[in-house]
Design a protein around this motif. Structure first.
Motif, mmCIF file in Angstrom:
data_model
loop_
_atom_site.group_PDB
_atom_site.id
_atom_site.type_symbol
_atom_site.label_atom_id
_atom_site.label_comp_id
_atom_site.label_asym_id
_atom_site.label_seq_id
_atom_site.Cartn_x
_atom_site.Cartn_y
_atom_site.Cartn_z
ATOM 1 N N VAL A 1 23.730 23.621 31.744
ATOM 2 C CA VAL A 1 24.481 24.551 32.589
ATOM 3 C C VAL A 1 25.017 25.701 31.751
ATOM 4 C CG1 VAL A 1 26.455 24.814 34.140
ATOM 5 C CG2 VAL A 1 25.158 22.668 34.125
ATOM 6 N N GLU A 2 24.952 26.897 32.306
ATOM 7 C CA GLU A 2 25.614 28.052 31.696
ATOM 8 C C GLU A 2 26.897 28.339 32.453
ATOM 9 O OE1 GLU A 2 25.305 32.908 31.210
ATOM 10 O OE2 GLU A 2 23.551 31.803 31.958
ATOM 11 N N VAL A 3 27.967 28.630 31.718
ATOM 12 C CA VAL A 3 29.233 29.048 32.315
ATOM 13 C C VAL A 3 29.435 30.517 32.005
ATOM 14 C CG1 VAL A 3 31.731 28.717 32.372
ATOM 15 C CG2 VAL A 3 30.220 26.744 32.050
ATOM 16 N N MET A 4 29.573 31.324 33.049
ATOM 17 C CA MET A 4 29.830 32.750 32.886
ATOM 18 C C MET A 4 31.310 32.965 32.583
ATOM 19 S SD MET A 4 29.493 35.752 35.778
ATOM 20 C CE MET A 4 30.963 35.141 36.639
ATOM 21 N N THR A 5 31.606 33.695 31.521
ATOM 22 C CA THR A 5 32.999 33.953 31.146
ATOM 23 C C THR A 5 33.183 35.427 30.794
ATOM 24 O OG1 THR A 5 32.830 33.595 28.743
ATOM 25 C CG2 THR A 5 33.060 31.629 30.137
ATOM 26 N N HIS A 6 34.471 35.850 30.762
ATOM 27 C CA HIS A 6 34.816 37.235 30.430
ATOM 28 C C HIS A 6 36.086 37.281 29.573
ATOM 29 C CE1 HIS A 6 32.409 37.497 34.130
ATOM 30 N NE2 HIS A 6 32.012 38.666 33.691
ATOM 31 N N PRO A 7 36.092 36.652 28.405
ATOM 32 C CA PRO A 7 37.308 36.680 27.580
ATOM 33 C C PRO A 7 37.557 38.059 26.978
ATOM 34 C CG PRO A 7 35.497 35.704 26.357
ATOM 35 C CD PRO A 7 34.996 35.917 27.752
ATOM 36 N N ALA A 8 38.828 38.368 26.763
ATOM 37 C CA ALA A 8 39.171 39.657 26.148
ATOM 38 C C ALA A 8 40.621 39.664 25.712
ATOM 39 C CB ALA A 8 38.938 40.810 27.125
ATOM 40 N N PHE A 9 40.935 40.588 24.814
ATOM 41 C CA PHE A 9 42.293 41.055 24.607
ATOM 42 C C PHE A 9 42.365 42.317 25.463
ATOM 43 C CE2 PHE A 9 41.555 38.664 20.685
ATOM 44 C CZ PHE A 9 42.741 37.954 20.560
ATOM 45 N N VAL A 10 43.100 42.269 26.528
ATOM 46 C CA VAL A 10 43.094 43.377 27.479
ATOM 47 C C VAL A 10 43.713 44.627 26.844
ATOM 48 C CG1 VAL A 10 43.908 44.206 29.715
ATOM 49 C CG2 VAL A 10 43.120 41.843 29.460
ATOM 50 N N ASP A 11 42.935 45.690 26.766
ATOM 51 C CA ASP A 11 43.415 46.953 26.210
ATOM 52 C C ASP A 11 43.434 48.029 27.294
ATOM 53 O OD1 ASP A 11 40.674 47.421 26.475
ATOM 54 O OD2 ASP A 11 40.276 47.317 24.331
ATOM 55 N N THR A 12 44.001 49.158 26.954
ATOM 56 C CA THR A 12 44.132 50.229 27.946
ATOM 57 C C THR A 12 42.767 50.735 28.395
ATOM 58 O OG1 THR A 12 44.361 51.845 26.151
ATOM 59 C CG2 THR A 12 46.389 50.967 27.119
ATOM 60 N N GLU A 13 41.790 50.705 27.507
ATOM 61 C CA GLU A 13 40.446 51.140 27.866
ATOM 62 C C GLU A 13 39.857 50.248 28.954
ATOM 63 O OE1 GLU A 13 41.433 52.684 23.903
ATOM 64 O OE2 GLU A 13 41.492 50.674 24.770
ATOM 65 N N LEU A 14 40.056 48.949 28.812
ATOM 66 C CA LEU A 14 39.544 48.018 29.819
ATOM 67 C C LEU A 14 40.237 48.226 31.156
ATOM 68 C CD1 LEU A 14 37.702 45.612 30.484
ATOM 69 C CD2 LEU A 14 39.580 44.108 29.800
ATOM 70 N N GLN A 15 41.542 48.392 31.120
ATOM 71 C CA GLN A 15 42.295 48.603 32.356
ATOM 72 C C GLN A 15 41.835 49.863 33.082
ATOM 73 O OE1 GLN A 15 46.171 48.508 30.499
ATOM 74 N NE2 GLN A 15 46.612 46.464 31.317
ATOM 75 N N ALA A 16 41.368 50.848 32.323
ATOM 76 C CA ALA A 16 40.947 52.111 32.922
ATOM 77 C C ALA A 16 39.557 52.046 33.545
ATOM 78 C CB ALA A 16 40.976 53.222 31.869
#
Length: 232
Positions: free
Chosen positions: A190-205
């Protein structure tokens, strides 16, 4: 059960890249998929080369940002931005020749980084759109790599990375009891789709999915692996 935790959106922002590396070094993430039109691709490639154990695939894009191929007309607007979004199934089918030209441009851009290509998936799972099915299989065959499981490819198991894909580790589904959920899946790989991050202002934008990525990263770095699971 064999489980591959894949981190999508590698190359989107530096915070995303750092979060993926953190979830690889201190967590269960084993692979990431690189979006070649992301603003932080060069940063991601350097990070991947510092951590050669991280398997890296390509996150084909047709629903976000600018195309890489300059000679396109119907699938982009005047600024070169893709016309499709996450609701692509409600829209007209893109020109298949132009789509193939763009996706091969993205594939070649990946290979030019020198990173080994592990597998193919796509932003918003658009490679699973029925009209693009044959193109997806053709790319997998030509580049000799497997493709992320999607329902439209179920009948072509020889091309697939795993037997199933878990997409519920997302938003409100980001919880630490994921292995209890995976145990219910009738599949050995099985593959698990993930989206880990340190949320930065660029991502929020640039992304509507931002804050939950912090929680994903924290959980992926704290999971206890059951004895019936082998992390890939």
């Amino acid at each position: 059960m064999e489980v591959l935790f894949n981190a999508d959106d590698f190359g989107l922002t530096k915070g995303v890249n750092d979060g993926i590396i953190e979830a690889f070094v201190n967590g269960v993430v084993g692979s990431a998929t690189l979006m070649m039109n992301g603003p932080a691709v060069e940063h991601a490639v350097k990070a991947a080369k510092r951590h050669p154990g991280l398997k890296v695939g390509i996150h084909l894009v047709l629903t976000w940002g600018k195309a890489l191929c300059p000679d396109l007309h119907s699938i982009v607007d005047r600024e070169g931005i893709f016309r499709w979004r996450s609701d692509f199934r409600k829209r007209t089918v893109p020109d298949l020749k132009e789509t193939e030209k763009e996706w091969r441009t993205q594939m070649e851009a990946f290979l030019s980084t020198g990173l080994p290509l592990h597998h193919i998936d796509s932003h918003h799972h658009i490679h699973g759109w029925e009209p693009l099915r044959e193109l997806t299989l053709r790319l997998a065959e030509d580049y000799r790599v497997p493709v992320r499981f999607v329902e439209s490819l179920r009948t072509s198991p020889d091309y697939l990375l795993t037997e199933a894909l878990w997409t519920d580790f997302y938003g409100k589904g980001v919880t630490s009891n994921i292995f209890d959920q995976l145990r219910m899946i009738p599949a050995d790989k099985v593959e698990v789709m993930t989206h880990p991050a340190f949320v930065d202002t660029e991502l929020q934008a640039i992304s509507s999915y931002a804050e939950p990525r912090n929680a994903e990263r924290e959980i992926l770095c704290s999971l206890k692996i059951p004895d019936w699971v082998r992390i890939l």
